[in-house]
Design an enzyme around this catalytic site. Structure first.
Site, PDB file in Angstrom:
ATOM      1  N   LYS A  73       0.840  -1.215   0.000  1.00  0.00           N
ATOM      2  CA  LYS A  73       0.000   0.000   0.000  1.00  0.00           C
ATOM      3  C   LYS A  73       0.868   1.256   0.000  1.00  0.00           C
ATOM      4  O   LYS A  73       0.652   2.166  -0.792  1.00  0.00           O
ATOM      5  CB  LYS A  73      -0.896   0.010   1.249  1.00  0.00           C
ATOM      6  CG  LYS A  73      -1.521   1.361   1.555  1.00  0.00           C
ATOM      7  CD  LYS A  73      -2.372   1.338   2.804  1.00  0.00           C
ATOM      8  CE  LYS A  73      -1.658   1.565   4.096  1.00  0.00           C
ATOM      9  NZ  LYS A  73      -1.395   2.967   4.473  1.00  0.00           N
ATOM     10  N   ARG A  79      -4.777  10.822   4.490  1.00  0.00           N
ATOM     11  CA  ARG A  79      -3.637  11.709   4.696  1.00  0.00           C
ATOM     12  C   ARG A  79      -2.610  11.607   3.573  1.00  0.00           C
ATOM     13  O   ARG A  79      -1.967  12.585   3.203  1.00  0.00           O
ATOM     14  CB  ARG A  79      -3.018  11.374   6.044  1.00  0.00           C
ATOM     15  CG  ARG A  79      -2.186  12.489   6.537  1.00  0.00           C
ATOM     16  CD  ARG A  79      -1.462  12.174   7.785  1.00  0.00           C
ATOM     17  NE  ARG A  79      -0.514  13.236   8.013  1.00  0.00           N
ATOM     18  CZ  ARG A  79       0.632  13.333   7.379  1.00  0.00           C
ATOM     19  NH1 ARG A  79       0.976  12.400   6.509  1.00  0.00           N
ATOM     20  NH2 ARG A  79       1.427  14.344   7.600  1.00  0.00           N
ATOM     21  N   CYS A  85      -4.465  13.114  13.202  1.00  0.00           N
ATOM     22  CA  CYS A  85      -5.187  11.863  13.063  1.00  0.00           C
ATOM     23  C   CYS A  85      -4.956  11.060  14.322  1.00  0.00           C
ATOM     24  O   CYS A  85      -4.189  11.467  15.194  1.00  0.00           O
ATOM     25  CB  CYS A  85      -4.796  11.119  11.798  1.00  0.00           C
ATOM     26  SG  CYS A  85      -3.230  10.303  11.921  1.00  0.00           S
ATOM     27  N   ARG A 143       0.070  14.953  12.878  1.00  0.00           N
ATOM     28  CA  ARG A 143       0.919  14.584  11.729  1.00  0.00           C
ATOM     29  C   ARG A 143       1.144  15.777  10.822  1.00  0.00           C
ATOM     30  O   ARG A 143       0.472  15.948   9.808  1.00  0.00           O
ATOM     31  CB  ARG A 143       0.296  13.391  10.981  1.00  0.00           C
ATOM     32  CG  ARG A 143       0.288  12.149  11.836  1.00  0.00           C
ATOM     33  CD  ARG A 143      -0.319  10.975  11.128  1.00  0.00           C
ATOM     34  NE  ARG A 143       0.527  10.431  10.077  1.00  0.00           N
ATOM     35  CZ  ARG A 143       0.155   9.443   9.285  1.00  0.00           C
ATOM     36  NH1 ARG A 143      -1.042   8.917   9.406  1.00  0.00           N
ATOM     37  NH2 ARG A 143       0.970   8.989   8.355  1.00  0.00           N
ATOM     38  N   PRO A 144       2.115  16.617  11.161  1.00  0.00           N
ATOM     39  CA  PRO A 144       2.358  17.827  10.369  1.00  0.00           C
ATOM     40  C   PRO A 144       3.001  17.510   9.017  1.00  0.00           C
ATOM     41  O   PRO A 144       3.473  16.390   8.803  1.00  0.00           O
ATOM     42  CB  PRO A 144       3.349  18.602  11.246  1.00  0.00           C
ATOM     43  CG  PRO A 144       4.052  17.576  12.058  1.00  0.00           C
ATOM     44  CD  PRO A 144       3.104  16.433  12.239  1.00  0.00           C
ATOM     45  N   ASP A 174       5.245  19.967   7.818  1.00  0.00           N
ATOM     46  CA  ASP A 174       6.219  21.064   7.746  1.00  0.00           C
ATOM     47  C   ASP A 174       7.481  20.677   6.974  1.00  0.00           C
ATOM     48  O   ASP A 174       8.052  21.500   6.247  1.00  0.00           O
ATOM     49  CB  ASP A 174       6.591  21.530   9.166  1.00  0.00           C
ATOM     50  CG  ASP A 174       7.100  20.387  10.043  1.00  0.00           C
ATOM     51  OD1 ASP A 174       6.424  19.344  10.111  1.00  0.00           O
ATOM     52  OD2 ASP A 174       8.183  20.532  10.635  1.00  0.00           O
ATOM     53  N   LEU A 175       7.910  19.420   7.099  1.00  0.00           N
ATOM     54  CA  LEU A 175       9.148  19.023   6.412  1.00  0.00           C
ATOM     55  C   LEU A 175       8.944  18.966   4.896  1.00  0.00           C
ATOM     56  O   LEU A 175       9.822  19.349   4.130  1.00  0.00           O
ATOM     57  CB  LEU A 175       9.641  17.673   6.946  1.00  0.00           C
ATOM     58  CG  LEU A 175      10.006  17.649   8.446  1.00  0.00           C
ATOM     59  CD1 LEU A 175      10.240  16.224   8.930  1.00  0.00           C
ATOM     60  CD2 LEU A 175      11.255  18.503   8.703  1.00  0.00           C
ATOM     61  N   ASP A 212       4.636   0.698  12.144  1.00  0.00           N
ATOM     62  CA  ASP A 212       3.431   0.061  11.599  1.00  0.00           C
ATOM     63  C   ASP A 212       3.257  -1.384  12.073  1.00  0.00           C
ATOM     64  O   ASP A 212       2.243  -2.015  11.755  1.00  0.00           O
ATOM     65  CB  ASP A 212       3.449   0.104  10.058  1.00  0.00           C
ATOM     66  CG  ASP A 212       3.273   1.519   9.525  1.00  0.00           C
ATOM     67  OD1 ASP A 212       2.833   2.397  10.288  1.00  0.00           O
ATOM     68  OD2 ASP A 212       3.590   1.747   8.339  1.00  0.00           O
ATOM     69  N   ARG A 233      -8.645  -0.290   4.777  1.00  0.00           N
ATOM     70  CA  ARG A 233      -7.780   0.730   4.164  1.00  0.00           C
ATOM     71  C   ARG A 233      -6.440   0.132   3.777  1.00  0.00           C
ATOM     72  O   ARG A 233      -5.785   0.629   2.863  1.00  0.00           O
ATOM     73  CB  ARG A 233      -7.514   1.874   5.150  1.00  0.00           C
ATOM     74  CG  ARG A 233      -8.760   2.586   5.575  1.00  0.00           C
ATOM     75  CD  ARG A 233      -8.405   3.749   6.430  1.00  0.00           C
ATOM     76  NE  ARG A 233      -7.602   4.677   5.635  1.00  0.00           N
ATOM     77  CZ  ARG A 233      -7.322   5.912   5.999  1.00  0.00           C
ATOM     78  NH1 ARG A 233      -7.767   6.358   7.144  1.00  0.00           N
ATOM     79  NH2 ARG A 233      -6.596   6.681   5.238  1.00  0.00           N
TER      80      ARG A 233
HETATM   81  N1  EPU Z   1       6.770  14.454  10.674  1.00  0.00           N
HETATM   82  C1  EPU Z   1       6.964  15.788  10.963  1.00  0.00           C
HETATM   83  N2  EPU Z   1       6.867  16.693   9.937  1.00  0.00           N
HETATM   84  C2  EPU Z   1       6.591  16.306   8.656  1.00  0.00           C
HETATM   85  C3  EPU Z   1       6.396  14.926   8.370  1.00  0.00           C
HETATM   86  C4  EPU Z   1       6.491  14.025   9.414  1.00  0.00           C
HETATM   87  O1  EPU Z   1       7.216  16.153  12.096  1.00  0.00           O
HETATM   88  O2  EPU Z   1       6.528  17.164   7.779  1.00  0.00           O
HETATM   89  C5  EPU Z   1       6.870  13.462  11.767  1.00  0.00           C
HETATM   90  C6  EPU Z   1       5.589  12.662  11.953  1.00  0.00           C
HETATM   91  O3  EPU Z   1       4.653  13.342  12.758  1.00  0.00           O
HETATM   92  C7  EPU Z   1       6.120  11.373  12.579  1.00  0.00           C
HETATM   93  C8  EPU Z   1       7.452  11.187  11.871  1.00  0.00           C
HETATM   94  O4  EPU Z   1       7.822  12.483  11.388  1.00  0.00           O
HETATM   95  O5  EPU Z   1       6.340  11.564  13.951  1.00  0.00           O
HETATM   96  C9  EPU Z   1       7.439  10.208  10.711  1.00  0.00           C
HETATM   97  O6  EPU Z   1       6.371  10.496   9.831  1.00  0.00           O
HETATM   98  P1  EPU Z   1       6.434  10.202   8.269  1.00  0.00           P
HETATM   99  O7  EPU Z   1       6.369  11.494   7.548  1.00  0.00           O
HETATM  100  O8  EPU Z   1       7.585   9.309   7.959  1.00  0.00           O
HETATM  101  O9  EPU Z   1       5.070   9.430   8.048  1.00  0.00           O
HETATM  102  P2  EPU Z   1       4.250   9.432   6.690  1.00  0.00           P
HETATM  103  O10 EPU Z   1       5.186   9.515   5.562  1.00  0.00           O
HETATM  104  O11 EPU Z   1       3.148  10.409   6.774  1.00  0.00           O
HETATM  105  C10 EPU Z   1       4.312   6.865   6.247  1.00  0.00           C
HETATM  106  C11 EPU Z   1       3.319   5.754   6.156  1.00  0.00           C
HETATM  107  C12 EPU Z   1       2.785   5.447   7.542  1.00  0.00           C
HETATM  108  C13 EPU Z   1       3.956   5.080   8.453  1.00  0.00           C
HETATM  109  C14 EPU Z   1       4.982   6.210   8.467  1.00  0.00           C
HETATM  110  C15 EPU Z   1       6.229   5.886   9.263  1.00  0.00           C
HETATM  111  C16 EPU Z   1       2.369   6.012   3.962  1.00  0.00           C
HETATM  112  C17 EPU Z   1       1.173   6.303   3.139  1.00  0.00           C
HETATM  113  N3  EPU Z   1       2.215   6.131   5.275  1.00  0.00           N
HETATM  114  O12 EPU Z   1       3.596   7.992   6.740  1.00  0.00           O
HETATM  115  O13 EPU Z   1       1.943   4.322   7.391  1.00  0.00           O
HETATM  116  O14 EPU Z   1       3.499   4.840   9.763  1.00  0.00           O
HETATM  117  O15 EPU Z   1       5.382   6.508   7.112  1.00  0.00           O
HETATM  118  O16 EPU Z   1       6.847   4.739   8.763  1.00  0.00           O
HETATM  119  O17 EPU Z   1       3.413   5.659   3.449  1.00  0.00           O
HETATM  120  C18 EPU Z   1       0.197   2.841   7.921  1.00  0.00           C
HETATM  121  O18 EPU Z   1       0.433   2.259   6.846  1.00  0.00           O
HETATM  122  O19 EPU Z   1      -0.557   2.370   8.813  1.00  0.00           O
HETATM  123  C19 EPU Z   1       0.818   4.140   8.165  1.00  0.00           C
HETATM  124  C20 EPU Z   1       0.368   5.013   9.065  1.00  0.00           C
END
Ligand code: EPU
Length: 419
Positions: free
Chosen positions: A22, A91, A115, A120-121, A123-124, A306, A398
């Site tokens: 996914k 998201r 969520c 889940r910001p 900003d990066l 995860d 999902r």
């Molecule tokens: N974060 C920030 N700022 C940002 C982005 C992230 O502070 O701009 C923080 C997040 O709040 C978190 C950490 O950085 O504490 C890691 O977040 P990441 O951005 O890596 O998460 P994501 O890319 O939004 C993906 C997966 C998630 C998985 C995470 C971590 C997808 C669609 N989603 O999310 O999958 O938990 O990486 O490995 O790829 C799931 O499949 O159940 C799921 C939630």
């Protein structure tokens, strides 16, 4: 709304085929926005999150066709504003920002809210777009990114919780069509990022270092259509390994990539299970003893956040005291209260769950709060006395393709009931 009834006490044995990932498929589908030519993506799992992404792509003007796991996308002309009604449901919709910015030099999506697994910001992601020369405006709940031109740059994407997976994807997708060279430091090393990079390379992008902390992208003028097969879903695979650990007598996963799962198979071996990995397969059998574990979720190649909830379900009935910390999403413990309703003895201390293993859980009505928490509750129910009723099962759909049918084929007794 469906609910799932898990009749506890059945043993699992046999072979299960793992679906496409996914979290790879979602950004890869979005990447098709980067070219006017046709892209053909195979091994796309049949999940509601994938359906949302395909709906967003259609609404943006893409021609989308889907037939048994193969998705064909042609994005000849595209809008740059994604409709709020669909975006708010998922998201991962934010990952259309990068390709739209790369191709059209502007994009608008509604800003994702918090969520259940935490704040889940993005900003990066936005910091990365700004470094490429884009202006970012947040207005009326929308985020708009706009750049007269994109220029290669040096960007550090490391945040306080480590790297960002979709942030790395997004910046990489914008940078492939930027002028000059972009260096992403602090990049996410997840296999899903490598899979996306491989698809982009097949489309004509110039990318080096995907899978390491430094990704170097040399911008090109345009990309072309390409074909790609999505990698196996390591989290679905990990979930079946834990199900088999909880109540299996020998289960083999096929069409899986064992090297993506080392952070799950190593602790399972440490907990006493017998793991045998081969080419595209892993077998797990019960060992002579079961041991409690100390687990810390970190970005890849660490133990995946995860898989944290599913491991808590296993450790809830493992003798001894286990300690599980989530360093990626420190608030991702909604499953704990539900597992406690089933008789688990778990204490939460900030980002850490201290689990005192009990002999048996008892079936109870429980509430799924997010995707992985719902999987954990189904797994806990497999070994519990009586019936576990998992409500709000749409969460599980999902991210797991027919989890009830796949578990039933291994010997579980799970019913899906329409309410
Ligand atoms: N974060 C920030 N700022 C940002 C982005 C992230 O502070 O701009 C923080 C997040 O709040 C978190 C950490 O950085 O504490 C890691 O977040 P990441 O951005 O890596 O998460 P994501 O890319 O939004 C993906 C997966 C998630 C998985 C995470 C971590 C997808 C669609 N989603 O999310 O999958 O938990 O990486 O490995 O790829 C799931 O499949 O159940 C799921 C939630």
């Amino acid at each position: 709304m469906d609910k799932i009834l898990v009749h506890g006490g059945r043993r699992l044995a046999g072979t299960v085929r793992i679906s496409g990932s996914k979290n790879s498929a979602l950004p890869i589908l979005a990447a098709a926005l980067l070219t006017k030519e046709t892209c053909v993506i195979s091994r796309v799992p049949d999940l509601s999150d994938i359906h949302y992404m395909l709906t967003i792509l259609s609404e943006l003007g893409c021609e989308v066709e889907r037939a048994s796991g193969v998705v064909t996308i042609k994005a000849e002309n595209v809008d740059t504003e994604a409709p709020y009604d669909i975006v708010r449901k998922m998201r991962a919709s934010v990952c259309i920002l990068g390709p739209l910015l790369g191709r059209e030099k502007e994009a608008t999506v509604s800003l994702p809210g918090g969520c259940i697994i935490g704040d889940r910001p993005i900003d990066l992601h936005l910091r990365g777009f700004e470094a490429l020369g884009a202006a970012v405006r947040v207005q009326a709940g929308n985020v708009k990114v706009l750049a007269p031109e994109l220029r290669g740059s040096i960007i550090n994407l490391r945040g306080k919780f480590g790297s960002t997976v979709l942030g790395t994807d997004n910046v990489m997708m914008a940078a492939v069509l930027a002028d000059g060279t972009t260096v992403i430091d602090g990049a996410a090393e997840e296999p899903e990022v490598v899979d996306l990079a491989n698809f982009l390379i097949a489309m004509g992008a110039k990318i080096e270092g995907a899978g390491t902390r430094r990704i170097i992208i040399e911008g090109v003028k345009e990309l072309h259509g390409a074909e790609h097969e999505v990698i196996p879903d390591r989290i679905e695979a990990g979930t079946f390994l834990v199900a088999a650990a909880i109540c299996g007598d020998g289960v083999t996963l096929i069409r899986v990539e064992p090297k993506h799962l080392l952070a799950v198979t190593e602790p399972l071996a440490q907990a006493g299970f017998d793991i045998e990995s081969g080419r595209e397969k892993i077998t797990i059998r019960p060992g002579a003893t079961r041991r409690a574990l100390k687990l810390d979720a970190h970005p890849y190649p660490g133990f995946p956040t995860d898989m944290q909830a599913q491991m808590c379900a296993l450790l809830a009935t493992t003798d001894g005291i286990s300690v599980v910390t989530d360093n990626v999403f420190p608030q991702r413990f909604m499953h704990v209260a539900e597992l406690k309703r089933m008789g688990a003895n778990i204490e939460l201390q900030g980002p850490t769950a201290i689990i005192h293993g009990v002999e048996k859980l008892g079936g109870a009505p429980v509430m799924a709060s997010d995707l992985r928490a719902s999987a954990a509750l189904v797994l806990a129910g497999l070994h519990a006395d009586g019936i576990t009723e998992v409500n709000r099962v749409y969460h599980i759909d999902r991210g797991y393709e027919s989890i009830d049918e796949k578990l039933n084929a291994l010997g579980a007794e799970i019913e899906r009931v329409k309410v």
